[in-house]
Design a protein around this motif. Structure first.
Motif, PDB file in Angstrom:
ATOM      1  N   PRO A  64      53.142  11.546   2.484  1.00 25.12           N
ATOM      2  CA  PRO A  64      52.454  10.448   1.368  1.00 25.12           C
ATOM      3  C   PRO A  64      52.301  11.069   0.196  1.00 25.12           C
ATOM      4  CG  PRO A  64      51.577  10.389   3.692  1.00 25.12           C
ATOM      5  CD  PRO A  64      52.640  11.750   3.566  1.00 25.12           C
ATOM      6  N   LEU A  65      52.068  12.240   0.206  1.00 25.42           N
ATOM      7  CA  LEU A  65      51.388  13.019  -1.231  1.00 25.42           C
ATOM      8  C   LEU A  65      52.837  13.149  -2.021  1.00 25.42           C
ATOM      9  CD1 LEU A  65      49.028  13.998  -2.658  1.00 25.42           C
ATOM     10  CD2 LEU A  65      49.510  16.422  -1.818  1.00 25.42           C
ATOM     11  N   TYR A  66      54.058  13.422  -1.249  1.00 23.45           N
ATOM     12  CA  TYR A  66      55.030  13.547  -2.098  1.00 23.45           C
ATOM     13  C   TYR A  66      55.718  12.130  -2.802  1.00 23.45           C
ATOM     14  CZ  TYR A  66      55.551  18.307  -0.002  1.00 23.45           C
ATOM     15  OH  TYR A  66      55.322  19.617   0.459  1.00 23.45           O
ATOM     16  N   THR A  67      55.583  11.264  -1.867  1.00 23.61           N
ATOM     17  CA  THR A  67      56.069   9.863  -2.134  1.00 23.61           C
ATOM     18  C   THR A  67      55.262   9.217  -3.318  1.00 23.61           C
ATOM     19  OG1 THR A  67      56.778   9.576   0.066  1.00 23.61           O
ATOM     20  CG2 THR A  67      56.688   7.634  -1.288  1.00 23.61           C
ATOM     21  N   ALA A  68      53.910   9.402  -3.022  1.00 21.64           N
ATOM     22  CA  ALA A  68      53.159   8.911  -4.284  1.00 21.64           C
ATOM     23  C   ALA A  68      53.185   9.808  -5.411  1.00 21.64           C
ATOM     24  CB  ALA A  68      51.488   8.904  -3.688  1.00 21.64           C
ATOM     25  N   GLY A  69      53.279  11.109  -5.301  1.00 22.72           N
ATOM     26  CA  GLY A  69      53.495  12.035  -6.474  1.00 22.72           C
ATOM     27  C   GLY A  69      54.761  11.496  -7.167  1.00 22.72           C
ATOM     28  N   ALA A  70      55.781  11.299  -6.461  1.00 28.17           N
ATOM     29  CA  ALA A  70      57.025  10.979  -7.228  1.00 28.17           C
ATOM     30  C   ALA A  70      57.111   9.671  -8.041  1.00 28.17           C
ATOM     31  CB  ALA A  70      58.329  10.723  -6.183  1.00 28.17           C
ATOM     32  N   MET A  71      56.388   8.850  -7.412  1.00 21.53           N
ATOM     33  CA  MET A  71      55.898   7.393  -8.208  1.00 21.53           C
ATOM     34  C   MET A  71      54.939   7.609  -9.287  1.00 21.53           C
ATOM     35  SD  MET A  71      55.788   4.382  -5.072  1.00 21.53           S
ATOM     36  CE  MET A  71      54.548   5.365  -4.237  1.00 21.53           C
ATOM     37  N   PHE A  72      54.271   8.515  -9.328  1.00 19.04           N
ATOM     38  CA  PHE A  72      53.398   8.781 -10.396  1.00 19.04           C
ATOM     39  C   PHE A  72      54.044   9.496 -11.499  1.00 19.04           C
ATOM     40  CE2 PHE A  72      50.423  12.008 -12.511  1.00 19.04           C
ATOM     41  CZ  PHE A  72      49.629  10.819 -12.893  1.00 19.04           C
ATOM     42  N   VAL A  73      55.037  10.133 -11.175  1.00 19.57           N
ATOM     43  CA  VAL A  73      55.874  10.929 -12.249  1.00 19.57           C
ATOM     44  C   VAL A  73      56.534   9.659 -12.948  1.00 19.57           C
ATOM     45  CG1 VAL A  73      57.797  12.330 -13.026  1.00 19.57           C
ATOM     46  CG2 VAL A  73      55.836  13.042 -11.170  1.00 19.57           C
ATOM     47  N   TRP A  74      57.207   8.943 -12.102  1.00 16.50           N
ATOM     48  CA  TRP A  74      58.082   7.658 -12.611  1.00 16.50           C
ATOM     49  C   TRP A  74      57.241   6.669 -13.598  1.00 16.50           C
ATOM     50  CZ3 TRP A  74      62.077   5.882 -14.451  1.00 16.50           C
ATOM     51  CH2 TRP A  74      62.333   4.301 -14.398  1.00 16.50           C
ATOM     52  N   LEU A  75      55.930   6.400 -13.036  1.00 14.19           N
ATOM     53  CA  LEU A  75      55.209   5.334 -13.792  1.00 14.19           C
ATOM     54  C   LEU A  75      54.751   6.255 -15.040  1.00 14.19           C
ATOM     55  CD1 LEU A  75      52.672   4.357 -10.877  1.00 14.19           C
ATOM     56  CD2 LEU A  75      54.360   3.052 -12.199  1.00 14.19           C
ATOM     57  N   VAL A  76      54.496   7.359 -15.107  1.00 15.56           N
ATOM     58  CA  VAL A  76      54.136   8.132 -16.497  1.00 15.56           C
ATOM     59  C   VAL A  76      55.368   8.350 -17.531  1.00 15.56           C
ATOM     60  CG1 VAL A  76      52.965  10.198 -17.571  1.00 15.56           C
ATOM     61  CG2 VAL A  76      52.084   9.253 -15.628  1.00 15.56           C
ATOM     62  N   ILE A  77      56.339   8.853 -17.026  1.00 19.36           N
ATOM     63  CA  ILE A  77      57.474   9.313 -17.772  1.00 19.36           C
ATOM     64  C   ILE A  77      58.478   8.164 -17.836  1.00 19.36           C
ATOM     65  CG2 ILE A  77      59.384  10.638 -18.095  1.00 19.36           C
ATOM     66  CD1 ILE A  77      57.995  12.747 -16.775  1.00 19.36           C
ATOM     67  N   GLY A  78      58.777   7.537 -16.786  1.00 17.24           N
ATOM     68  CA  GLY A  78      59.766   6.390 -16.886  1.00 17.24           C
ATOM     69  C   GLY A  78      59.237   5.172 -17.518  1.00 17.24           C
ATOM     70  N   GLY A  79      57.709   4.831 -16.978  1.00 19.94           N
ATOM     71  CA  GLY A  79      57.149   3.820 -17.844  1.00 19.94           C
ATOM     72  C   GLY A  79      56.858   3.786 -19.363  1.00 19.94           C
ATOM     73  N   PHE A  80      56.843   5.088 -19.715  1.00 27.70           N
ATOM     74  CA  PHE A  80      56.752   5.335 -21.224  1.00 27.70           C
ATOM     75  C   PHE A  80      58.127   5.087 -21.670  1.00 27.70           C
ATOM     76  CE2 PHE A  80      57.652   7.843 -25.033  1.00 27.70           C
ATOM     77  CZ  PHE A  80      56.424   7.745 -25.755  1.00 27.70           C
ATOM     78  N   VAL A  81      59.102   5.295 -21.183  1.00 27.58           N
ATOM     79  CA  VAL A  81      60.380   5.167 -21.828  1.00 27.58           C
ATOM     80  C   VAL A  81      60.805   3.780 -21.714  1.00 27.58           C
ATOM     81  CG1 VAL A  81      62.964   5.609 -21.612  1.00 27.58           C
ATOM     82  CG2 VAL A  81      61.311   7.267 -21.309  1.00 27.58           C
ATOM     83  N   ILE A  82      60.434   3.039 -20.691  1.00 27.94           N
ATOM     84  CA  ILE A  82      60.576   1.548 -20.542  1.00 27.94           C
ATOM     85  C   ILE A  82      59.951   0.744 -21.474  1.00 27.94           C
ATOM     86  CG2 ILE A  82      60.442  -0.214 -18.891  1.00 27.94           C
ATOM     87  CD1 ILE A  82      61.457   1.452 -16.807  1.00 27.94           C
ATOM     88  N   THR A  83      58.828   1.048 -21.611  1.00 30.59           N
ATOM     89  CA  THR A  83      57.794   0.530 -22.807  1.00 30.59           C
ATOM     90  C   THR A  83      58.419   0.472 -24.166  1.00 30.59           C
ATOM     91  OG1 THR A  83      55.744   0.775 -21.231  1.00 30.59           O
ATOM     92  CG2 THR A  83      55.486   0.184 -23.730  1.00 30.59           C
ATOM     93  N   LYS A  84      58.858   1.816 -24.565  1.00 32.18           N
ATOM     94  CA  LYS A  84      59.294   1.893 -25.801  1.00 32.18           C
ATOM     95  C   LYS A  84      60.580   1.013 -26.126  1.00 32.18           C
ATOM     96  CE  LYS A  84      58.261   4.159 -28.744  1.00 32.18           C
ATOM     97  NZ  LYS A  84      57.453   3.764 -30.057  1.00 32.18           N
ATOM     98  N   VAL A  85      61.499   1.163 -25.112  1.00 35.72           N
ATOM     99  CA  VAL A  85      62.633   0.307 -25.195  1.00 35.72           C
ATOM    100  C   VAL A  85      62.436  -1.324 -25.306  1.00 35.72           C
ATOM    101  CG1 VAL A  85      64.860  -0.356 -23.904  1.00 35.72           C
ATOM    102  CG2 VAL A  85      63.926   2.042 -24.112  1.00 35.72           C
ATOM    103  N   VAL A  86      61.785  -1.569 -24.172  1.00 35.58           N
ATOM    104  CA  VAL A  86      61.570  -3.144 -24.063  1.00 35.58           C
ATOM    105  C   VAL A  86      60.916  -3.587 -25.280  1.00 35.58           C
ATOM    106  CG1 VAL A  86      60.194  -4.913 -22.777  1.00 35.58           C
ATOM    107  CG2 VAL A  86      61.508  -3.053 -21.738  1.00 35.58           C
ATOM    108  N   THR A  87      59.762  -3.102 -25.808  1.00 35.05           N
ATOM    109  CA  THR A  87      59.037  -3.436 -26.973  1.00 35.05           C
ATOM    110  C   THR A  87      59.842  -3.485 -28.343  1.00 35.05           C
ATOM    111  OG1 THR A  87      58.132  -1.282 -27.253  1.00 35.05           O
ATOM    112  CG2 THR A  87      56.719  -2.920 -26.099  1.00 35.05           C
ATOM    113  N   ALA A  88      60.742  -2.518 -28.453  1.00 36.04           N
ATOM    114  CA  ALA A  88      61.758  -2.569 -29.406  1.00 36.04           C
ATOM    115  C   ALA A  88      62.647  -3.591 -29.286  1.00 36.04           C
ATOM    116  CB  ALA A  88      62.411  -1.072 -29.408  1.00 36.04           C
ATOM    117  N   ILE A  89      63.235  -3.857 -28.274  1.00 35.91           N
ATOM    118  CA  ILE A  89      64.118  -5.181 -27.971  1.00 35.91           C
ATOM    119  C   ILE A  89      63.372  -6.410 -28.187  1.00 35.91           C
ATOM    120  CG2 ILE A  89      65.344  -6.472 -26.380  1.00 35.91           C
ATOM    121  CD1 ILE A  89      66.099  -3.755 -25.242  1.00 35.91           C
ATOM    122  N   PHE A  90      62.027  -6.854 -27.827  1.00 40.21           N
ATOM    123  CA  PHE A  90      61.511  -7.705 -27.809  1.00 40.21           C
ATOM    124  C   PHE A  90      60.346  -7.897 -28.647  1.00 40.21           C
ATOM    125  CE2 PHE A  90      63.216  -7.721 -23.461  1.00 40.21           C
ATOM    126  CZ  PHE A  90      63.880  -8.820 -23.464  1.00 40.21           C
TER     127      PHE A  90
END
Length: 354
Positions: free
Chosen positions: A328-354
């Motif tokens: 559970p710790l590994y799974t939640a940790g992987a999602m946390f990394v995705w939310l912090v890093i992937g979420g940042f990239v997606i926010t920048k890209v989406v706000t640039a488009i819209f």
């Protein structure tokens, strides 16, 4: 039946017993030091419930178990429906297409990633993996609670998922203000975010509603648009739990048919409480109920959710956790990394488009 003549007295006693615990959790959460950490009464309730389950549960009459179960099942669904009073469709429209798309992308990718990693890679039980993923993808403990009836999962699995939400949601609450102050705000180019963009980023990636509120409040000199964007995007994620649960119900029905686990026609699992939740949010959008009454409804609803969480904690025995290890710790940790890093990239890209 919980309220049959034979069980009625025990059920009522069990509900009152859970309510006493929930009241204590609510008072603890209202302490200024606890409130500053963004810890909701739901989290305190499940911790108190787990403590009871592993220390004092043998001292309580067994007849009360029907009331405890009723609180963790029926009261839960009722509370999820009235959670719709926290949202209006106007709020979702105000944040625009960029906020909506960030919410949609982060919810869907996080849930799929967490479910896959937990079940396929880290070999968790499927229900536990999905519950953990739903907590990170949508709105923390409330999302785990809402997903549990669809999966018909056991209480201890819900407790595992909630514990992961608490851990990484708390880390997020302290990490994001530091990121903004040291990296995002003073930087130029791709790393720079406007206050509104940062608000969308926070609302689209942090677990609990309370934690989303706490982050802009922790940023020195944060403008109102940061907090407003964060909360609205977060509430957009919250309302998306209804279509997510409906899609999950369809998926489970298809899987049952494919595996041949069922006999006869496969019954489509539709979480009607999620549909009613959307209807309640739609009714709230009409603004027919005065705001002071809505505030009271939300306070009562939070208490009912705290009761449900406490009841789930009361069914959580540590012996049931054996064999899970660090998955559970590994799974939640992987999602946390995705939310912090992937979420940042997606926010920048989406706000640039819209």
């Amino acid at each position: 039946m919980a309220f049959s003549e034979q069980n009625r007295k025990g059920t009522i006693s069990g509900i009152i017993f859970v309510a006493i615990f929930a009241a204590a959790a609510t008072m603890i959460a209202d302490i200024s030091a606890v409130k500053s950490l963004g810890i909701s009464p739901l989290v305190i309730g499940i911790v108190m419930g787990i403590f009871y389950a592993n220390t004092l549960h043998n001292n309580v009459p067994s007849e009360w178990s029907t009331g405890i179960t009723f609180s963790g099942k029926k009261i839960l669904r009722f509370a999820i429906v009235f959670y719709g009073f926290r949202i209006t469709f106007q709020q979702i429209a105000d944040v625009g297409m960029s906020g909506f798309m960030v919410s949609l992308i982060m919810l869907s990718t996080t849930f799929i990633l967490g479910s896959y990693l937990g079940y396929k890679i880290f070999k968790m039980e499927k229900d536990t993996a999905m519950l953990t993923a739903s907590g990170a993808a949508v709105c923390g403990a409330a999302a785990v609670l809402a997903t549990e009836p669809v999966l018909k999962a056991e209480g201890h699995k819900t407790a595992i998922a909630v514990s992961m939400v608490v851990l990484f949601g708390t880390i997020s609450m302290f990490l994001y203000p530091v990121l903004y102050a040291s990296i995002i705000e003073p930087a130029t180019g791709f790393l720079h975010m406007t206050p509104q963009e940062f608000g969308i980023y926070v609302g689209g990636t942090i677990h609990e509603v309370a934690q989303v509120v706490a982050v802009p409040a922790s940023v020195v000199g944060a403008p109102a648009e940061m907090a407003n964007s964060a909360v609205i995007v977060k509430m957009t994620r919250v309302i998306m739990i209804a279509p997510m649960l409906i899609a999950l119900g369809i998926y489970l029905s298809m899987q049952a048919k494919k595996s041949g686990d069922s006999t006869g026609p496969v019954k489509l699992v539709i979480p009607w409480f999620a549909v009613y939740f959307i209807g309640m949010a739609g009714f709230n959008s009409l603004q027919l109920v005065p705001q002071n009454i809505v505030d009271v409804i939300n306070e009562i609803d939070t208490f009912l959710l705290t009761m449900a969480m406490t009841a789930l904690g009361m069914g959580t025995i540590f012996s049931k956790f054996k064999g899970l290890g660090l998955a559970p710790l590994y799974t939640a940790g992987a999602m946390f990394v995705w939310l912090v890093i992937g979420g940042f990239v997606i926010t920048k890209v989406v706000t640039a488009i819209f």
